[in-house]
Design a protein around this motif. Structure first.
Motif, PDB file in Angstrom:
ATOM      1  N   MET A  98       3.744  -9.870   7.839  1.00 19.93           N
ATOM      2  CA  MET A  98       3.193  -9.503   6.528  1.00 19.93           C
ATOM      3  C   MET A  98       2.840 -10.731   5.704  1.00 19.93           C
ATOM      4  O   MET A  98       1.838 -10.740   4.996  1.00 19.93           O
ATOM      5  N   VAL A  99       3.656 -11.768   5.788  1.00 23.01           N
ATOM      6  CA  VAL A  99       3.333 -13.010   5.073  1.00 23.01           C
ATOM      7  C   VAL A  99       2.030 -13.600   5.608  1.00 23.01           C
ATOM      8  O   VAL A  99       1.165 -14.046   4.841  1.00 23.01           O
ATOM      9  N   LEU A 100       1.864 -13.591   6.939  1.00 25.18           N
ATOM     10  CA  LEU A 100       0.639 -14.117   7.536  1.00 25.18           C
ATOM     11  C   LEU A 100      -0.576 -13.294   7.114  1.00 25.18           C
ATOM     12  O   LEU A 100      -1.646 -13.841   6.811  1.00 25.18           O
ATOM     13  N   ILE A 101      -0.419 -11.967   7.081  1.00 29.21           N
ATOM     14  CA  ILE A 101      -1.531 -11.104   6.667  1.00 29.21           C
ATOM     15  C   ILE A 101      -1.858 -11.328   5.189  1.00 29.21           C
ATOM     16  O   ILE A 101      -3.032 -11.485   4.800  1.00 29.21           O
ATOM     17  N   GLY A 104      -3.280 -14.801   4.444  1.00 28.36           N
ATOM     18  CA  GLY A 104      -4.460 -15.142   5.230  1.00 28.36           C
ATOM     19  C   GLY A 104      -5.746 -14.626   4.637  1.00 28.36           C
ATOM     20  O   GLY A 104      -6.798 -14.695   5.291  1.00 28.36           O
ATOM     21  N   GLY A 105      -5.678 -14.083   3.444  1.00 27.42           N
ATOM     22  CA  GLY A 105      -6.892 -13.615   2.777  1.00 27.42           C
ATOM     23  C   GLY A 105      -6.939 -12.111   2.581  1.00 27.42           C
ATOM     24  O   GLY A 105      -7.712 -11.601   1.762  1.00 27.42           O
ATOM     25  N   GLY A 106      -6.114 -11.374   3.333  1.00 24.78           N
ATOM     26  CA  GLY A 106      -6.155  -9.916   3.213  1.00 24.78           C
ATOM     27  C   GLY A 106      -5.429  -9.387   1.996  1.00 24.78           C
ATOM     28  O   GLY A 106      -5.776  -8.321   1.479  1.00 24.78           O
ATOM     29  N   GLY A 107      -4.404 -10.125   1.562  1.00 19.82           N
ATOM     30  CA  GLY A 107      -3.638  -9.701   0.400  1.00 19.82           C
ATOM     31  C   GLY A 107      -2.816  -8.457   0.670  1.00 19.82           C
ATOM     32  O   GLY A 107      -2.709  -7.972   1.808  1.00 19.82           O
ATOM     33  N   LEU A 108      -2.251  -7.904  -0.384  1.00 20.91           N
ATOM     34  CA  LEU A 108      -1.412  -6.712  -0.247  1.00 20.91           C
ATOM     35  C   LEU A 108      -2.171  -5.499   0.296  1.00 20.91           C
ATOM     36  O   LEU A 108      -1.609  -4.733   1.091  1.00 20.91           O
ATOM     37  N   HIS A 236      -0.991   0.924  -6.097  1.00 19.95           N
ATOM     38  CA  HIS A 236      -0.993   0.178  -7.356  1.00 19.95           C
ATOM     39  C   HIS A 236      -1.788  -1.121  -7.237  1.00 19.95           C
ATOM     40  O   HIS A 236      -2.418  -1.573  -8.208  1.00 19.95           O
ATOM     41  N   PHE A 237      -1.761  -1.750  -6.053  1.00 24.18           N
ATOM     42  CA  PHE A 237      -2.430  -3.043  -5.859  1.00 24.18           C
ATOM     43  C   PHE A 237      -3.817  -2.898  -5.234  1.00 24.18           C
ATOM     44  O   PHE A 237      -4.394  -3.873  -4.755  1.00 24.18           O
ATOM     45  N   GLY A 238      -4.339  -1.684  -5.211  1.00 25.04           N
ATOM     46  CA  GLY A 238      -5.675  -1.464  -4.671  1.00 25.04           C
ATOM     47  C   GLY A 238      -5.645  -0.601  -3.421  1.00 25.04           C
ATOM     48  O   GLY A 238      -4.601  -0.448  -2.773  1.00 25.04           O
ATOM     49  N   ALA A 239      -6.796  -0.035  -3.093  1.00 25.80           N
ATOM     50  CA  ALA A 239      -6.908   0.806  -1.898  1.00 25.80           C
ATOM     51  C   ALA A 239      -6.632  -0.019  -0.652  1.00 25.80           C
ATOM     52  O   ALA A 239      -7.030  -1.188  -0.565  1.00 25.80           O
ATOM     53  N   PRO A 240      -5.942   0.558   0.335  1.00 21.47           N
ATOM     54  CA  PRO A 240      -5.631  -0.207   1.549  1.00 21.47           C
ATOM     55  C   PRO A 240      -6.879  -0.553   2.342  1.00 21.47           C
ATOM     56  O   PRO A 240      -7.862   0.189   2.353  1.00 21.47           O
ATOM     57  N   THR A 300       5.150  -0.607  -0.833  1.00 14.66           N
ATOM     58  CA  THR A 300       6.282  -1.306  -0.239  1.00 14.66           C
ATOM     59  C   THR A 300       6.025  -1.462   1.260  1.00 14.66           C
ATOM     60  O   THR A 300       4.859  -1.507   1.659  1.00 14.66           O
ATOM     61  N   PHE A 301       7.059  -1.534   2.087  1.00 19.73           N
ATOM     62  CA  PHE A 301       6.883  -2.059   3.432  1.00 19.73           C
ATOM     63  C   PHE A 301       7.528  -1.166   4.492  1.00 19.73           C
ATOM     64  O   PHE A 301       8.077  -0.111   4.158  1.00 19.73           O
ATOM     65  N   PRO A 302       7.500  -1.532   5.795  1.00 18.87           N
ATOM     66  CA  PRO A 302       8.068  -0.668   6.846  1.00 18.87           C
ATOM     67  C   PRO A 302       9.577  -0.481   6.691  1.00 18.87           C
ATOM     68  O   PRO A 302      10.291  -1.388   6.261  1.00 18.87           O
TER      69      PRO A 302
END
Length: 493
Positions: A98-101, A104-108, A236-240, A300-302
């Motif tokens: 997730m940190v790499l994603i 790397g420009g993709g953001g949340l 909240h942080f934008g559409a996936p 949030t996350f897995p």
């Protein structure tokens, strides 16, 4: 509690303790897992240089979904939920990808798109993993449970030393506070009445907090800054967004999560005397997948089963799934009331470390108890255990050992639990299942003793009598014989 004369006695897993006990036991589970629960959003958000407000939002969203995921797993509905006392929390296996994603420009949005796809894949793959349960005999499950416990001990050690990154890491005062909490936990377990001995961890943490305040270990500034009410809204942080490389890396994480969760569920099944059947395992993994999808939707996350709380179940012998469901309800409240969450977050790391040492050690000891069922004579079972534990401990003892390997390999092998589990499965197949291998009873279980008479525990009519060997059990002042402890544990659930 069901009467012993009831034609359909309630299993301890399904018993509902009184309301006061539900609250105390549930709060104990929350305190045991809180630091680990908020660590993942802190690490990922910190790496992406999010603002303090966004970090706080990630934490409250995480706590909310942690609670919902725990309720799904413990209470269950339709084919979702293993219905065992299992806490859910964000998995550390997904942190690096997730940190790499995110950086790397993709953001949340790219992280959440990959998380949603991974969750859906887990739901679809759950029945496949359920059918693999026959490849988890005591040889494999005992090894995996042992690895889970031992791999968690460094976490407790870091807490006891002050917490990773603390400017006073390893200071004697930190270790003294952790040691004091450990002594309180052990003293309560040894000398307190049964109810209090079952909340020994909670009492130890409260005692540690009482000592920590005048010693200036606590920081309550975050309580004043936190909002009273906070609601996590979808996306909240934008559409996936759905990027191929991000999705592939998260699918690998999904396999790791399912492997780890399988080990945790089998461990809890061993501790609660409710064997995890293939269908129940599939239901539990399906709940993991649904919770992961909710994580992607609610910022949030897995999610996976939290091994920290496996140790608490084994240590306290409180086997009711409704206790952990109560803990899930508390987490939901913490997610909706950030100020309450800030109060819990003020518990110093050394206090958690003192409690963690005995909890995580209990998991390892449970693995040894399971391995006691395995026959190690005239076969290669000892090799299976030895190599699996060694491979599982490599990333724990040498965290950078795989840093030159591809990202997908690091995702799988950087988790000591998944590395050890995969190794144990592969070696058991090699030595006990494949043609040409020496297979003991087909399961890796111990053969019945042939040279010594079978020793059975005394029945109800013999309670308190001498054993077959003629020796009386040793009982120290204020203590209980081992069989009496086991019997009391069964009655208390």
């Amino acid at each position: 509690m069901a009467s012993s004369t009831s034609p359909h006695p309630v299993h301890p897993v399904d018993e509902v303790p009184p309301l006061a006990q539900l609250g105390a036991f549930g709060l104990q589970h929350v305190l045991a897992m809180y630091a680990g629960a908020v660590a993942v959003p802190l690490i990922v958000g910190g790496a992406m240089k999010l603002s303090p407000a966004d970090l706080a939002y990630l934490i409250t969203a995480d706590l909310l979904v942690c609670g919902i995921a725990t309720l799904i797993q413990c209470v269950g509905f339709w084919r979702f939920g293993v219905r065992l006392p299992i806490m859910q929390g964000c998995t550390f296996a997904a942190v690096s990808p997730m940190v790499l994603i995110g950086t790397g420009g993709g953001g949340l949005p790219a992280i959440y798109g990959a998380v949603i796809v991974a969750g859906l894949a887990m739901v679809l793959l759950a029945p496949v993993f359920g059918r693999l349960l026959r490849f988890f005999p005591p040889l494999v499950t005992g090894t995996v449970i042992l690895i889970i416990g031992v791999s968690l001990l460094p976490v407790a050690g870091k807490w006891a030393a002050g917490g990773a990154g603390s400017p006073e890491f390893g200071a004697p005062k930190n270790l003294a506070l952790a040691g004091g909490v450990l002594v309180v936990v052990l003293a309560v377990q040894r000398f307190a009445p049964p109810f209090f001995s079952r909340i020994a961890v909670l009492i130890g943490i409260v005692a540690g907090m009482v000592a920590a305040v005048p010693l200036d270990f606590t920081d309550f500034d975050g309580v004043g800054d936190a909002d009273w009410v906070g609601i996590s809204t979808p996306f909240h942080f934008g559409a996936p967004t759905f990027e191929a490389a991000a999705v592939v890396s998260m699918l690998v994480v999904a396999l790791v999560i399912m492997t780890e969760t399988t080990g945790d569920m089998i461990a809890v099944g061993e501790m609660t005397d409710r064997e995890v059947e293939p269908r129940a395992l599939a239901d539990g993994l399906r709940a993991d997948g649904l919770s992961t999808v909710l994580g992607g939707v609610f910022n949030t996350f897995p999610y996976t089963a939290f091994a920290q709380n496996v140790g608490l179940v084994g240590m306290t012998r409180v086997r009711s799934r409704w206790v952990v469901a109560a803990a899930g309800g508390i987490l939901v409240l913490l997610g909706l009331l950030p100020k309450l969450g800030a109060v819990v977050a003020a518990v110093p790391a050394p206090v958690l470390g003192g409690a963690g040492l005995v909890m995580f050690g209990t998991v390892a000891a449970s693995g040894l108890r399971t391995l006691a069922k395995v026959d190690f004579h005239g076969n290669h079972n000892l090799t299976v255990v030895a190599v699996s534990v060694a491979v599982g401990m490599l990333p724990v003892g040498v965290p950078e050992i795989y840093k030159e390997f591809p990202d997908w390999f690091q995702t799988v092998m950087d988790s000591g639990i998944s590395a050890g589990c995969i190794t144990a499965l592969a070696l058991n197949l090699l030595f006990n299942h494949l043609p040409g291998g020496k297979r003991e009873l087909g399961t890796g279980e111990a053969e019945p003793a042939k040279t010594e008479p079978e020793i059975t525990e005394p029945g109800p009519a013999k309670t308190g009598a001498a054993s077959d060997s003629g020796a009386e059990p040793l009982v120290l002042p204020g203590g209980r014989a081992e069989h009496a402890v086991e019997q009391a544990g069964e009655e208390r659930g």
